[in-house]
Motif scaffolding. Structure first.
Motif, PDB file in Angstrom:
ATOM      1  N   GLN A 159       0.994   4.241  -2.734  1.00 25.63           N
ATOM      2  CA  GLN A 159       0.853   5.652  -2.370  1.00 25.63           C
ATOM      3  C   GLN A 159       2.065   6.453  -2.817  1.00 25.63           C
ATOM      4  O   GLN A 159       1.927   7.564  -3.386  1.00 25.63           O
ATOM      5  CB  GLN A 159       0.651   5.758  -0.858  1.00 25.63           C
ATOM      6  CG  GLN A 159       0.335   7.161  -0.367  1.00 25.63           C
ATOM      7  CD  GLN A 159       0.020   7.173   1.118  1.00 25.63           C
ATOM      8  OE1 GLN A 159       0.125   6.151   1.778  1.00 25.63           O
ATOM      9  NE2 GLN A 159      -0.378   8.317   1.633  1.00 25.63           N
TER      10      GLN A 159
ATOM     11  N   ARG B 133      -6.294  -3.530  -6.304  1.00 30.60           N
ATOM     12  CA  ARG B 133      -6.202  -2.587  -5.185  1.00 30.60           C
ATOM     13  C   ARG B 133      -5.826  -1.234  -5.793  1.00 30.60           C
ATOM     14  O   ARG B 133      -4.777  -1.111  -6.439  1.00 30.60           O
ATOM     15  CB  ARG B 133      -5.150  -3.045  -4.188  1.00 30.60           C
ATOM     16  CG  ARG B 133      -4.871  -2.103  -3.044  1.00 30.60           C
ATOM     17  CD  ARG B 133      -5.785  -2.338  -1.896  1.00 30.60           C
ATOM     18  NE  ARG B 133      -5.311  -1.728  -0.664  1.00 30.60           N
ATOM     19  CZ  ARG B 133      -6.076  -1.489   0.389  1.00 30.60           C
ATOM     20  NH1 ARG B 133      -7.361  -1.844   0.367  1.00 30.60           N
ATOM     21  NH2 ARG B 133      -5.590  -0.924   1.470  1.00 30.60           N
TER      22      ARG B 133
ATOM     23  N   ASP C 178       0.831  -1.206   0.000  1.00 32.96           N
ATOM     24  CA  ASP C 178       0.000   0.000   0.000  1.00 32.96           C
ATOM     25  C   ASP C 178       0.864   1.254   0.000  1.00 32.96           C
ATOM     26  O   ASP C 178       0.561   2.246  -0.688  1.00 32.96           O
ATOM     27  CB  ASP C 178      -0.919  -0.003   1.218  1.00 32.96           C
ATOM     28  CG  ASP C 178      -2.067  -0.994   1.075  1.00 32.96           C
ATOM     29  OD1 ASP C 178      -2.289  -1.479  -0.044  1.00 32.96           O
ATOM     30  OD2 ASP C 178      -2.715  -1.301   2.101  1.00 32.96           O
TER      31      ASP C 178
ATOM     32  N   GLN D 258      -4.720   7.710 -10.300  1.00 32.96           N
ATOM     33  CA  GLN D 258      -5.129   6.433  -9.685  1.00 32.96           C
ATOM     34  C   GLN D 258      -4.122   5.353 -10.094  1.00 32.96           C
ATOM     35  O   GLN D 258      -3.918   5.118 -11.295  1.00 32.96           O
ATOM     36  CB  GLN D 258      -6.540   6.043 -10.127  1.00 32.96           C
ATOM     37  CG  GLN D 258      -7.626   6.933  -9.533  1.00 32.96           C
ATOM     38  CD  GLN D 258      -9.017   6.479  -9.896  1.00 32.96           C
ATOM     39  OE1 GLN D 258      -9.271   6.082 -11.031  1.00 32.96           O
ATOM     40  NE2 GLN D 258      -9.945   6.559  -8.919  1.00 32.96           N
TER      41      GLN D 258
ATOM     42  N   ARG E  75     -11.901   9.956  -5.006  1.00 26.72           N
ATOM     43  CA  ARG E  75     -11.632  10.524  -3.688  1.00 26.72           C
ATOM     44  C   ARG E  75     -10.358   9.898  -3.131  1.00 26.72           C
ATOM     45  O   ARG E  75      -9.999   8.769  -3.458  1.00 26.72           O
ATOM     46  CB  ARG E  75     -12.804  10.318  -2.749  1.00 26.72           C
ATOM     47  CG  ARG E  75     -13.094   8.884  -2.373  1.00 26.72           C
ATOM     48  CD  ARG E  75     -14.154   8.799  -1.285  1.00 26.72           C
ATOM     49  NE  ARG E  75     -14.409   7.435  -0.902  1.00 26.72           N
ATOM     50  CZ  ARG E  75     -15.342   6.668  -1.446  1.00 26.72           C
ATOM     51  NH1 ARG E  75     -16.106   7.153  -2.413  1.00 26.72           N
ATOM     52  NH2 ARG E  75     -15.522   5.429  -1.030  1.00 26.72           N
ATOM     53  N   HIS E  76      -9.702  10.655  -2.270  1.00 29.76           N
ATOM     54  CA  HIS E  76      -8.409  10.221  -1.738  1.00 29.76           C
ATOM     55  C   HIS E  76      -8.557   8.935  -0.928  1.00 29.76           C
ATOM     56  O   HIS E  76      -9.471   8.798  -0.117  1.00 29.76           O
ATOM     57  CB  HIS E  76      -7.826  11.334  -0.866  1.00 29.76           C
ATOM     58  CG  HIS E  76      -6.521  10.971  -0.234  1.00 29.76           C
ATOM     59  ND1 HIS E  76      -6.414  10.416   1.004  1.00 29.76           N
ATOM     60  CD2 HIS E  76      -5.239  11.077  -0.716  1.00 29.76           C
ATOM     61  CE1 HIS E  76      -5.145  10.201   1.300  1.00 29.76           C
ATOM     62  NE2 HIS E  76      -4.409  10.609   0.265  1.00 29.76           N
ATOM     63  N   GLY E  77      -7.631   7.990  -1.169  1.00 30.47           N
ATOM     64  CA  GLY E  77      -7.603   6.768  -0.383  1.00 30.47           C
ATOM     65  C   GLY E  77      -7.560   5.509  -1.225  1.00 30.47           C
ATOM     66  O   GLY E  77      -7.425   5.553  -2.447  1.00 30.47           O
ATOM     67  N   PHE E  78      -7.684   4.375  -0.518  1.00 35.79           N
ATOM     68  CA  PHE E  78      -7.603   3.066  -1.154  1.00 35.79           C
ATOM     69  C   PHE E  78      -8.996   2.520  -1.417  1.00 35.79           C
ATOM     70  O   PHE E  78      -9.940   2.758  -0.653  1.00 35.79           O
ATOM     71  CB  PHE E  78      -6.838   2.074  -0.268  1.00 35.79           C
ATOM     72  CG  PHE E  78      -5.381   2.387  -0.127  1.00 35.79           C
ATOM     73  CD1 PHE E  78      -4.462   1.944  -1.069  1.00 35.79           C
ATOM     74  CD2 PHE E  78      -4.915   3.139   0.950  1.00 35.79           C
ATOM     75  CE1 PHE E  78      -3.114   2.230  -0.928  1.00 35.79           C
ATOM     76  CE2 PHE E  78      -3.563   3.433   1.081  1.00 35.79           C
ATOM     77  CZ  PHE E  78      -2.670   2.982   0.141  1.00 35.79           C
ATOM     78  N   THR E  79      -9.087   1.779  -2.496  1.00 33.47           N
ATOM     79  CA  THR E  79     -10.340   1.127  -2.876  1.00 33.47           C
ATOM     80  C   THR E  79     -10.011  -0.268  -3.393  1.00 33.47           C
ATOM     81  O   THR E  79      -9.067  -0.454  -4.171  1.00 33.47           O
ATOM     82  CB  THR E  79     -11.067   1.910  -3.967  1.00 33.47           C
ATOM     83  OG1 THR E  79     -11.291   3.257  -3.517  1.00 33.47           O
ATOM     84  CG2 THR E  79     -12.412   1.257  -4.297  1.00 33.47           C
TER      85      THR E  79
ATOM     86  N   TYR F 231      -5.281   3.027  -5.528  1.00 36.58           N
ATOM     87  CA  TYR F 231      -5.055   4.184  -4.662  1.00 36.58           C
ATOM     88  C   TYR F 231      -5.308   5.447  -5.477  1.00 36.58           C
ATOM     89  O   TYR F 231      -4.802   5.590  -6.595  1.00 36.58           O
ATOM     90  CB  TYR F 231      -3.635   4.200  -4.111  1.00 36.58           C
ATOM     91  CG  TYR F 231      -3.324   5.446  -3.306  1.00 36.58           C
ATOM     92  CD1 TYR F 231      -3.872   5.610  -2.031  1.00 36.58           C
ATOM     93  CD2 TYR F 231      -2.515   6.461  -3.829  1.00 36.58           C
ATOM     94  CE1 TYR F 231      -3.594   6.746  -1.288  1.00 36.58           C
ATOM     95  CE2 TYR F 231      -2.243   7.589  -3.083  1.00 36.58           C
ATOM     96  CZ  TYR F 231      -2.782   7.731  -1.813  1.00 36.58           C
ATOM     97  OH  TYR F 231      -2.521   8.868  -1.092  1.00 36.58           O
ATOM     98  N   THR F 232      -6.049   6.359  -4.909  1.00 43.43           N
ATOM     99  CA  THR F 232      -6.417   7.610  -5.579  1.00 43.43           C
ATOM    100  C   THR F 232      -5.782   8.779  -4.842  1.00 43.43           C
ATOM    101  O   THR F 232      -5.897   8.874  -3.610  1.00 43.43           O
ATOM    102  CB  THR F 232      -7.944   7.779  -5.603  1.00 43.43           C
ATOM    103  OG1 THR F 232      -8.525   6.637  -6.246  1.00 43.43           O
ATOM    104  CG2 THR F 232      -8.340   9.046  -6.350  1.00 43.43           C
ATOM    105  N   GLU F 233      -5.108   9.642  -5.637  1.00 47.53           N
ATOM    106  CA  GLU F 233      -4.448  10.826  -5.065  1.00 47.53           C
ATOM    107  C   GLU F 233      -4.821  12.038  -5.952  1.00 47.53           C
ATOM    108  O   GLU F 233      -4.399  12.126  -7.113  1.00 47.53           O
ATOM    109  CB  GLU F 233      -2.931  10.651  -5.038  1.00 47.53           C
ATOM    110  CG  GLU F 233      -2.170  11.813  -4.447  1.00 47.53           C
ATOM    111  CD  GLU F 233      -2.268  11.863  -2.917  1.00 47.53           C
ATOM    112  OE1 GLU F 233      -2.189  12.968  -2.364  1.00 47.53           O
ATOM    113  OE2 GLU F 233      -2.428  10.789  -2.277  1.00 47.53           O
TER     114      GLU F 233
END
Length: 452
Positions: free
Chosen positions: A52, A131, A48, A145, A121-125, A133-135
């Motif tokens: 990130q 998996r 993760d 992403q 949106r910010h975070g993991f999905t 990650y969106t920043e």
């Protein structure tokens, strides 16, 4: 009434080995499970963090260059393109740059053309098999992403777990071997003590050695030594009592018998002669019973045990000569020593004389008077005493060594001779075997002395 439940025998060493091995195995399983959980947790955190860091680094590097793409994306017909036209290769991480409306502005060559289903949106999905990650950029106009296939992550974690657990699989058998060796070494003094106690008896009442024993066994050894000391004192007292009783009881009976014989000689030819002979026979039977009871007392007191070895052939010769001089027994004994010129055994010579005399007397009293009593020494050092006569039933044969038990015979006897012989031989470490018919015959009775 229910029969009493007897406890099954169990092994202390086996119980220790099994208990320690199973306990260690369970601890190993718990430790392996905790280590696996920690490894999976840490691996997920690392992956993760990689997602990130990749997203943040790419966003920082590309935000200025992609601003114009965001502006041009407002035009109709815009299509996303790869950042750099590189040849195809497997990518563990794929990314998409998207505007605030969700349209893909730029993607890696393995990334899908369609936008990821993850929200902007910010975070993991977690998606199906991925998996993500969106920043978002600070101004909110651009979003990156980064996605990773879950299968890649699972393969990496599986390889890590295998490399962690596989060496640990050697731990239970290795631990079991170490525990077995340790327990075997630890209970070695206990086994030595058991052997020392087993070797003790009437023939060896030496105290057990205390040197080299662990502190846990020392009190036991001291208590056993005190018990051995008391046993030795008791045996000595009983032997002294038996010896003193033999002297005190034989003398009056012998004196009374002598007086009756003298009286019979003085009243020879008188009407009282028959009564005198009856009294004489009664005194003889009494003397024989007293002798048997004293022999039994000596047998019970452990007279047979000794730590020295003795040659038994001269004793056998003396007993045979003694019976050969008795009227009615002369010429009835056939002695064959075989190839033996010496018959050594660890048994008290007086005790062996009692055994041999009782067995020989039993054969002479109850055997067929028309057939000799054979005494022979086998190649196995067994002393065989056989006589003719009817076959003894198996159930009677099994009970003949019990005290005061006699077979179907009209001959005189006390029913103690075989019991005394078996008792003495058991004390010395030998045994008495009774057979009927005798070996090599269709009838008769045979007693075999197995020397210690």
């Amino acid at each position: 009434m229910k029969p009493p439940v007897t406890a099954r025998p169990w092994s202390l060493s086996r119980r220790l080995i099994v208990s320690l091995t199973v306990s260690l195995g369970l601890l190993w399983l718990v430790a392996a499970a905790l280590a696996s959980w920690a490894a999976v947790h840490e691996t997920n955190e690392i992956f993760d963090s990689a997602l990130q860091e990749t997203a943040q680094r790419l966003l920082a590097l590309a935000v200025d260059d992609i601003d114009d793409l965001a502006d041009r994306a407002e035009d109709d017909g815009f299509e996303a393109e790869d950042t750099i036209p590189l040849p195809g290769h497997d990518e563990y991480l794929v990314y998409q740059f998207r505007d605030r409306n969700g349209r893909v502005l730029l993607r890696s060559h393995d990334a899908p053309h369609d936008p990821f289903a993850a929200p902007l949106r910010h975070g993991f999905t977690d998606l199906a098999g991925q998996r993500v990650y969106t920043e978002p950029a600070p101004d909110g106009k651009l979003v990156i992403q980064v996605a990773e296939k879950q299968a890649h992550r699972y393969r990496a974690m599986l390889r890590g777990l295998i490399s962690l657990i596989l060496p640990l699989l050697l731990l239970p058998p290795l631990a079991g071997l170490i525990i077995w060796r340790t327990v075997a070494r630890g209970i070695r003094p206990l086994r030595a003590l058991r052997e020392e106690i087993a070797s003790r008896g009437g023939s060896n009442l030496e105290p057990l050695p205390e040197a080299g024993l662990p502190n846990e066994l020392t009190p036991i050894v001291r208590d056993v030594n005190r018990l051995i000391e008391r046993l030795g004192s008791t045996l000595e007292a009983e032997r002294a009592f038996a010896a003193n009783s033999a002297h005190e009881m034989r003398t009056p009976v012998a004196a009374a018998l002598a007086q009756v014989q003298r009286l019979g000689a003085e009243l020879a030819g008188s009407p009282q002669q028959a009564r005198i002979h009856a009294i004489e026979d009664a005194l003889r039977r009494l003397a024989s019973r007293v002798a048997k009871l004293l022999q039994l007392s000596r047998a019970d007191s452990g007279v047979a045990v000794t730590s020295e070895s003795a040659d038994l052939l001269p004793i056998m010769g003396l007993v045979i000569d003694e019976f050969a001089r008795i009227p009615g027994y002369a010429g009835r004994i056939d002695f064959d020593p075989g190839a033996s010129d010496r018959l050594a055994a660890r048994i008290d010579i007086d005790a062996f004389a009692i055994v041999f005399r009782n067995l020989l007397e039993n054969a002479l009293l109850h055997g067929d008077r028309a057939r000799p009593v054979t005494v022979s020494i086998g190649s196995d050092r067994g002393i065989h005493i056989a006589n003719g006569g009817p076959v003894v039933a198996p159930d009677v044969l099994r009970r003949l060594t019990q005290r005061f038990v006699r077979g179907n015979t009209a001959a005189e006897g006390s029913g103690l001779g075989l019991a005394i012989a078996e008792k003495i031989l058991d004390q010395a470490g030998g045994r008495l075997e009774l057979r009927s018919p005798a070996t090599g015959r269709a009838d008769g009775f045979e007693a075999v002395i197995r020397l210690p």
